[in-house]
Design a protein around this motif. Sequence first.
Motif, PDB file in Angstrom:
ATOM      1  N   LYS A 154       4.885   5.791 -16.876  1.00 13.12           N
ATOM      2  CA  LYS A 154       3.559   5.502 -16.336  1.00 13.12           C
ATOM      3  C   LYS A 154       2.701   6.763 -16.248  1.00 13.12           C
TER       4      LYS A 154
ATOM      5  N   SER B 255       1.683   7.152  -6.663  1.00 10.32           N
ATOM      6  CA  SER B 255       0.705   8.182  -7.020  1.00 10.32           C
ATOM      7  C   SER B 255       1.268   9.580  -6.800  1.00 10.32           C
TER       8      SER B 255
ATOM      9  N   ILE C 291       3.842  10.338  -9.590  1.00 16.75           N
ATOM     10  CA  ILE C 291       3.166  10.603 -10.873  1.00 16.75           C
ATOM     11  C   ILE C 291       2.534  11.996 -10.845  1.00 16.75           C
TER      12      ILE C 291
ATOM     13  N   PRO D 186      -1.936   3.733 -14.698  1.00 17.00           N
ATOM     14  CA  PRO D 186      -0.802   3.286 -15.509  1.00 17.00           C
ATOM     15  C   PRO D 186      -0.773   1.766 -15.675  1.00 17.00           C
ATOM     16  N   ASP D 187      -1.521   1.049 -14.866  1.00 16.06           N
ATOM     17  CA  ASP D 187      -1.511  -0.412 -14.953  1.00 16.06           C
ATOM     18  C   ASP D 187      -2.767  -0.980 -15.593  1.00 16.06           C
TER      19      ASP D 187
ATOM     20  N   ASP E 153       0.812  -1.204   0.000  1.00 16.29           N
ATOM     21  CA  ASP E 153       0.000   0.000   0.000  1.00 16.29           C
ATOM     22  C   ASP E 153       0.848   1.257   0.000  1.00 16.29           C
TER      23      ASP E 153
ATOM     24  N   ALA F  43      -5.733  13.746 -16.805  1.00 21.03           N
ATOM     25  CA  ALA F  43      -4.879  13.161 -15.775  1.00 21.03           C
ATOM     26  C   ALA F  43      -4.910  14.022 -14.527  1.00 21.03           C
TER      27      ALA F  43
ATOM     28  N   ARG G 148      -5.215   8.629  -5.321  1.00 24.48           N
ATOM     29  CA  ARG G 148      -4.723   7.944  -6.515  1.00 24.48           C
ATOM     30  C   ARG G 148      -4.515   8.908  -7.676  1.00 24.48           C
ATOM     31  N   SER G 149      -3.438   8.705  -8.413  1.00 24.35           N
ATOM     32  CA  SER G 149      -3.223   9.423  -9.665  1.00 24.35           C
ATOM     33  C   SER G 149      -3.835   8.586 -10.780  1.00 24.35           C
ATOM     34  N   VAL G 150      -4.816   9.159 -11.459  1.00 18.43           N
ATOM     35  CA  VAL G 150      -5.546   8.416 -12.494  1.00 18.43           C
ATOM     36  C   VAL G 150      -5.669   9.262 -13.756  1.00 18.43           C
ATOM     37  N   THR G 151      -6.258   8.681 -14.792  1.00 20.57           N
ATOM     38  CA  THR G 151      -6.607   9.413 -15.997  1.00 20.57           C
ATOM     39  C   THR G 151      -8.067   9.087 -16.301  1.00 20.57           C
TER      40      THR G 151
ATOM     41  N   ARG H 145       3.349  15.070 -13.486  1.00 20.57           N
ATOM     42  CA  ARG H 145       2.313  15.753 -14.268  1.00 20.57           C
ATOM     43  C   ARG H 145       2.251  17.243 -13.939  1.00 20.57           C
TER      44      ARG H 145
ATOM     45  N   ARG I 165       1.320   7.598 -19.925  1.00 22.71           N
ATOM     46  CA  ARG I 165       0.808   6.499 -20.734  1.00 22.71           C
ATOM     47  C   ARG I 165      -0.656   6.750 -21.085  1.00 22.71           C
TER      48      ARG I 165
ATOM     49  N   LEU J 109      -6.977  -4.209  -5.145  1.00 27.53           N
ATOM     50  CA  LEU J 109      -6.106  -3.250  -4.468  1.00 27.53           C
ATOM     51  C   LEU J 109      -6.857  -2.556  -3.343  1.00 27.53           C
ATOM     52  N   PRO J 110      -6.256  -2.442  -2.175  1.00 29.68           N
ATOM     53  CA  PRO J 110      -6.927  -1.697  -1.117  1.00 29.68           C
ATOM     54  C   PRO J 110      -6.943  -0.205  -1.428  1.00 29.68           C
TER      55      PRO J 110
END
Lengths: 321, 450
Positions: free
Chosen positions: A70, A35, A38, B298-299, A28, B267, B309-312, A42, A73, B21-22
């Motif tokens: 990552k 995160s 990343i 990214p996964d 975790d 993002a 969380r870093s997301v898109t 950005r 992507r 994923l937790p």
Amino acid sequence: MTIDTSTDRAPDLSGEEPTLSEIPPQADNLDALESEAIHIFREVAGEFDRPVILFSGGKDSTVLVHLALKAFRPAPVPFPLLHVDTGHNFSEVLEFRDELVSRHDLRLVVAKVQDWIDDGRLSERPDGTRNPLQTQPLLGAIEDNRFDAVFGGGRRDEERARAKERIFSLRNAFGQWDPRRQRPELWNLYNGKHRAGEHMRVFPLSNWTELDVWRYIQREKIELSHLYYAHRREVYARDGMWLTSGPWGGPSEDEPVEEKVVRYRTIGDGSCTGAVESEAYTVDDVIAEVAASRLTERGATRADDRMSEAAMEDRKREGYF
Amino acid sequence: MTDETETLVRTAPDSGAQVTLPVHTDLLRLATAGSVDDGKSTLVGRLLHDTKSVLADQLDAVHRASADRGMSTPDLSLLVDGLRAEREQGITIDVAYRYFATPKRTFVLADTPGHVQYTRNTVTGASTAQLAVLLVDARKGVLEQTRRHAAVLALLGVPRLVLAVNKIDMVDFDESVHTRISEEFTEHARALGYTDGDVVTVPVSALHGDNVVERSGRTPWYSGPSLLEHLETVPVAPDPHDAPLRMPVQFVIRPRTAEYPDYRGYAGQISAGVVSEGDEVVVLPAGLRSRVSKVDTPDGSVTRAAAGRSVTVLLEDDLDISRGDVLVAADSAPRVTDEIDATVCWLAEKPLQPGARVLVKHGTRTVQAMLTELSARFDEQELSSVDTPEALQLNEIGRVQLRTAEPLPVDDYADSRRTGSFLVIDPSDGTTLAAGLVGLPLTQLASAGR
């Protein structure tokens, strides 16, 4: 994990062997660190015109490249890599660098210390090490390419002076770090404003420890230079480290060469980066070894950090990372 | 920490295998606070040492440096004071970050100096802290400095406090001393808005290690956890499901490659709440509506992801969205305004004067702004407010009104630390002038002092 339960004495600073029976679970924690890194990549992509990733070929900068891939992507990494080539590289590292660049279709800028020596802007030091000579070619490349943000793999756990470093670290036109003029870093709001000529050093791995980096390499199956794993090598002892012979000079007559099974914990200039005796052939082996080690990676293998009590701080003030 | 409802499902891009994923993370960010001689460096050194986070070469360096200074015993504070000037002057100049881990949790500790520039440093350390450890000297008890530090921590919204009553050995492990200090502090914390469950007091001796890592046999009257046991088990984060979605757009990902000719992803790191496939969202400040078609990591894609969380994020409609915009829950949007009431902690040598033109960085948007009015200054001695001051000096806290050149979607800081906070930046040289908190936490604090 064994903890000293006595309560009637001052802290035990004898340096006795600790027992670490268990390596803490970290999945975790790695997600949180990933995160955050990343997010930092950005932010820089959003706020700066010409960022660059400083790439040494070592594990931290290889992890940086992995995180950059990552972060953007499925788009390509919007920055080039910058390698400051001391001319004293391990050949394995240069091969690894070129292979990585071509596999991910990255752009590579190389600043060569040798060029600066050849045209007289720098001269060799009497001790033969070129690590301190990297600063000027680095700053020259930043200026020539007008880079305004330079990513580095520095971690705050490496050294006491680095523990004071901000994630966004403003450098003046001479690349200098002034710890008294650091901007406070609040929440996750990074202030990227800078004046013409100034640039920002950015450290996405600030909150990672050496063990976090290795666990992340394990989890993400990141390929590293083979120097990080145990291999047979001809080495000679100097200042308590195992150095390898190369174009940087050495061994001297009273430094006999021996064959040892060694690996490297850091990769830098060959003249001052030492190997440690190790039987760690895989990532799992390395993690077990790092978790039980009694020495920091720099204390173990970096001669340039041993020069004075404030060696790292002094070099950072000059413009080095 | 991990139960079935707190997980998200992740599909690996290549194998198609589903990974669970937790949402929560076992990383605790904490800050220290305390006056100069309360033994803060020794406590930090003790935590690092007893969790085996100090390695032999670092200890050797401390031995050498202590001997160089003519000390007979090693000075643990040298483990943490990293700069030349700090070692020369024996003071801590700036916030430093320390790392240690136990089998239960990893810790990022913001080690803040205790000397006069307390507010600036405490604010820096506290802005990301989930918990703060405040030190008092058992012989001195709760001081003005302790009350001020606690007030700043409350202002910054640090959810949990630990009061470490240090040097308990110097008062012969006297239970009544600890009880008196504990009660006085808890009452103060209550006035600042903390509930009793948020505040824990631990009698410790940083020098000898009592109740720091192991519970001490010399405080049989104390039944609570050691400091480290508490740090290892205290709940880390609020449930992100309770908060409405906030996600500032950092960067638009548009590969324009043969493989992804039409990919357009937004993002960002989720500031609050959860984003799920199919959710209706509003894009602020424009107010455009759409639905989440995909959440990429990214996964690979996930069905949902939570704060941190870093997301898109990909949307169903092709909208004009760029860096600085914020994706928010359609049913619970923040207010969009160009008039902001806020509390600011002034961090710069140059004082704040009403009428100043500044930049405001909120989320991923930076806008021009004017500080139109300075209506109050917080008096940290009296825990009260002073009306209509002429200026705010370094380390002072005040209430201001701002007018921004473009409207910003803001929450109150009390509701969201991320979307309720902003930086005030000097447009001439980029200096960070102030930490800004939307809403009126200063007013609440001042009333607590009365």
